[in-house]
Design a protein around this motif. Structure first.
Motif, mmCIF file in Angstrom:
data_model
loop_
_atom_site.group_PDB
_atom_site.id
_atom_site.type_symbol
_atom_site.label_atom_id
_atom_site.label_comp_id
_atom_site.label_asym_id
_atom_site.label_seq_id
_atom_site.Cartn_x
_atom_site.Cartn_y
_atom_site.Cartn_z
ATOM 1 N N ASP A 1 12.971 66.639 -49.531
ATOM 2 C CA ASP A 1 13.892 67.615 -49.095
ATOM 3 C C ASP A 1 15.422 67.047 -49.254
ATOM 4 O O ASP A 1 16.206 67.707 -49.684
ATOM 5 C CB ASP A 1 13.898 68.201 -47.801
ATOM 6 C CG ASP A 1 12.515 69.052 -47.680
ATOM 7 O OD1 ASP A 1 11.991 69.401 -48.683
ATOM 8 O OD2 ASP A 1 12.065 69.201 -46.620
ATOM 9 N N THR A 2 15.576 65.757 -48.723
ATOM 10 C CA THR A 2 17.015 65.235 -48.665
ATOM 11 C C THR A 2 17.091 64.082 -50.023
ATOM 12 O O THR A 2 18.436 63.825 -50.101
ATOM 13 C CB THR A 2 17.153 64.457 -47.232
ATOM 14 O OG1 THR A 2 16.257 63.133 -47.454
ATOM 15 C CG2 THR A 2 16.766 65.306 -46.255
ATOM 16 N N GLY A 3 16.234 63.922 -50.424
ATOM 17 C CA GLY A 3 16.431 62.700 -51.483
ATOM 18 C C GLY A 3 16.563 61.501 -51.095
ATOM 19 O O GLY A 3 16.995 60.623 -51.749
ATOM 20 N N ARG A 4 16.780 61.305 -49.722
ATOM 21 C CA ARG A 4 16.974 59.857 -49.110
ATOM 22 C C ARG A 4 15.831 59.103 -49.166
ATOM 23 O O ARG A 4 14.728 59.482 -48.843
ATOM 24 C CB ARG A 4 17.721 60.151 -47.646
ATOM 25 C CG ARG A 4 18.903 60.632 -47.663
ATOM 26 C CD ARG A 4 19.263 60.956 -45.996
ATOM 27 N NE ARG A 4 19.335 59.625 -45.357
ATOM 28 C CZ ARG A 4 19.716 59.253 -44.114
ATOM 29 N NH1 ARG A 4 19.835 60.439 -43.498
ATOM 30 N NH2 ARG A 4 19.810 58.352 -43.630
ATOM 31 N N ASN A 5 15.962 57.868 -49.645
ATOM 32 C CA ASN A 5 14.884 56.813 -49.535
ATOM 33 C C ASN A 5 14.589 55.722 -48.471
ATOM 34 O O ASN A 5 13.767 55.052 -48.515
ATOM 35 C CB ASN A 5 14.925 56.069 -50.995
ATOM 36 C CG ASN A 5 14.853 56.976 -52.151
ATOM 37 O OD1 ASN A 5 14.396 58.152 -52.125
ATOM 38 N ND2 ASN A 5 15.827 56.651 -53.140
ATOM 39 N N VAL A 6 15.725 56.099 -47.474
ATOM 40 C CA VAL A 6 15.881 54.899 -46.371
ATOM 41 C C VAL A 6 15.098 55.479 -45.074
ATOM 42 O O VAL A 6 15.471 56.607 -44.805
ATOM 43 C CB VAL A 6 17.075 54.776 -46.147
ATOM 44 C CG1 VAL A 6 17.462 53.742 -44.774
ATOM 45 C CG2 VAL A 6 17.894 53.783 -47.234
ATOM 46 N N SER A 7 14.458 54.624 -44.685
ATOM 47 C CA SER A 7 13.759 54.703 -43.326
ATOM 48 C C SER A 7 13.523 53.485 -42.736
ATOM 49 O O SER A 7 13.206 52.648 -43.323
ATOM 50 C CB SER A 7 12.425 55.819 -43.339
ATOM 51 O OG SER A 7 11.396 55.083 -44.005
ATOM 52 N N LEU A 8 12.976 53.491 -41.403
ATOM 53 C CA LEU A 8 12.564 52.170 -40.907
ATOM 54 C C LEU A 8 11.170 51.952 -40.758
ATOM 55 O O LEU A 8 10.490 52.950 -40.506
ATOM 56 C CB LEU A 8 13.222 51.919 -39.256
ATOM 57 C CG LEU A 8 14.745 51.943 -39.242
ATOM 58 C CD1 LEU A 8 15.219 52.110 -37.817
ATOM 59 C CD2 LEU A 8 15.332 50.873 -39.962
ATOM 60 N N ASN A 9 10.573 50.744 -41.142
ATOM 61 C CA ASN A 9 9.221 50.290 -40.991
ATOM 62 C C ASN A 9 9.273 49.033 -40.679
ATOM 63 O O ASN A 9 9.333 47.962 -41.407
ATOM 64 C CB ASN A 9 8.550 50.453 -42.535
ATOM 65 C CG ASN A 9 7.225 50.226 -42.383
ATOM 66 O OD1 ASN A 9 6.742 49.585 -41.519
ATOM 67 N ND2 ASN A 9 6.405 50.783 -43.336
ATOM 68 N N LEU A 10 9.176 48.919 -39.322
ATOM 69 C CA LEU A 10 9.241 47.346 -38.764
ATOM 70 C C LEU A 10 7.849 46.540 -38.988
ATOM 71 O O LEU A 10 8.077 45.198 -39.381
ATOM 72 C CB LEU A 10 9.198 47.619 -37.212
ATOM 73 C CG LEU A 10 10.403 48.161 -36.589
ATOM 74 C CD1 LEU A 10 10.539 47.899 -35.168
ATOM 75 C CD2 LEU A 10 11.816 47.244 -37.013
ATOM 76 N N SER A 11 6.648 47.197 -39.154
ATOM 77 C CA SER A 11 5.672 46.378 -39.687
ATOM 78 C C SER A 11 5.815 45.761 -41.222
ATOM 79 O O SER A 11 5.400 44.822 -41.198
ATOM 80 C CB SER A 11 4.413 47.485 -39.765
ATOM 81 O OG SER A 11 4.245 47.965 -38.485
#
Length: 328
Positions: free
Chosen positions: A157-167
């Protein structure tokens, strides 16, 4: 377009979604994607025209044979896995299924319900995720869909590719192996091994020149055993300044790799899922085969983590042995 959602276009064989622009034949009611209708210029379901048949009635009969759910309110026949009626939006869940649903209150005062056993997290399985059914995507992910399905919808929906994945930042090769992304598991492991080489060589030189280590090796295996490492020690000593100069830059590179994977690891998994779901859909002649392949090729595997650990530490040990053999 709820009456057509999940049904297939007679031209391209792709299922209709709620967002599709659909054209309906005025004579028999056969739906088409507008692009498919424009390409043909007319309805191709001539067999119904000849007998005055109705596409809708045939679909209702087909769904009944496949175990479709009949809405108790409007009598519309829905897909077998539907939770809400496509026509009147009434709930199709039994009292037992309703009791299993979890209620989550939203800030606006409304509630969201979903079944803990539902991989789609209460969302319509026919929802379009960049050309693939949400139900197929959820069946491929299988583990922790409550986290990944809303995340995938946000990517869409946003086209954003960034998120957090600490693992993925801390143990990238293990995360990718767990999610069956073997290419990324191998590449990330190799990158981290290469980045650690200057520190590894410096540590080896420190160990080989440590008097306590030399004495313990001499006492245990004799003086001849210690001389086996003379060639390696000489090589490492000759390049000690190079290793020291590269130590900090390579460490920063490893941090940059981990930061990149922390921010984009989820999106890499998202693209991996869509690519494999599309491949499975194209190579599956029946729905039964598609579901079986989604279950077997997707999901997660603890055994993959153990295998990746074995490969990783085996590669490191193999590097040590290769150095020893070269400089013996």
């Amino acid at each position: 377009m709820g009456h057509f959602t999940g049904s297939q276009c007679i031209i391209c064989q792709r299922p209709f979604t709620d967002d599709d622009d659909i054209v309906v034949c005025p004579d028999c009611g056969t739906p088409y994607h507008r692009a498919c209708w424009d390409a043909q210029g007319k309805c191709v379901n001539t067999s119904l025209h000849a007998v005055g048949g109705s596409w809708g009635a045939i679909q209702q009969e087909n769904r009944l044979r496949q175990g479709g759910k009949v809405c108790p309110h409007c009598k519309h026949v829905n897909l077998p896995d539907a939770q809400k009626c496509e026509s009147c939006k009434a709930s199709l869940l039994t009292e037992e299924e309703e009791a299993q649903r979890i209620k989550i209150p939203l800030p606006d005062g409304t509630n969201v319900y979903f079944d803990a056993e539902d991989p789609c997290c209460g969302l319509p399985p026919d929802e379009n995720i960049e050309g693939e059914r949400l139900g197929d995507v959820a069946n491929f992910v299988r583990t922790n869909t409550l986290y990944y399905i809303p995340l995938f919808r946000r990517f869409r929906d946003t086209g954003r590719n960034v998120s957090l994945n600490l693992s993925c930042a801390l143990f990238p090769h293990l995360y990718f192996a767990y999610r069956k992304m073997w290419l990324m598991a191998i590449l990330s492991a190799l990158a981290l091994i290469i980045c650690s080489l200057p520190a590894t060589f410096s540590g080896m030189l420190t160990t080989l020149t440590n008097q306590e280590f030399i004495k313990s090796m001499t006492d245990a295996y004799g003086a001849e055993t210690v001389t086996m490492f003379d060639g390696l020690t000489a090589f490492l000593s000759a390049h000690e300044s190079v290793f020291n100069d590269l130590n900090v830059p390579m460490y920063l590179v490893s941090l940059a790799i981990r930061l990149f994977l922390c921010l984009f690891g989820n999106n890499l998994y998202y693209r991996f899922v869509l690519k494999n779901v599309s491949k499975i859909r194209q190579n599956s002649p029946t729905e039964h085969i598609r579901k079986a392949l989604l279950g077997s090729e997707g999901g997660t595997s603890i055994w993959n983590i153990l295998g990746c650990c074995g490969i990783y530490y085996g590669a490191v040990f193999g590097l040590y042995m290769a150095l020893m053999l070269v400089f013996m």
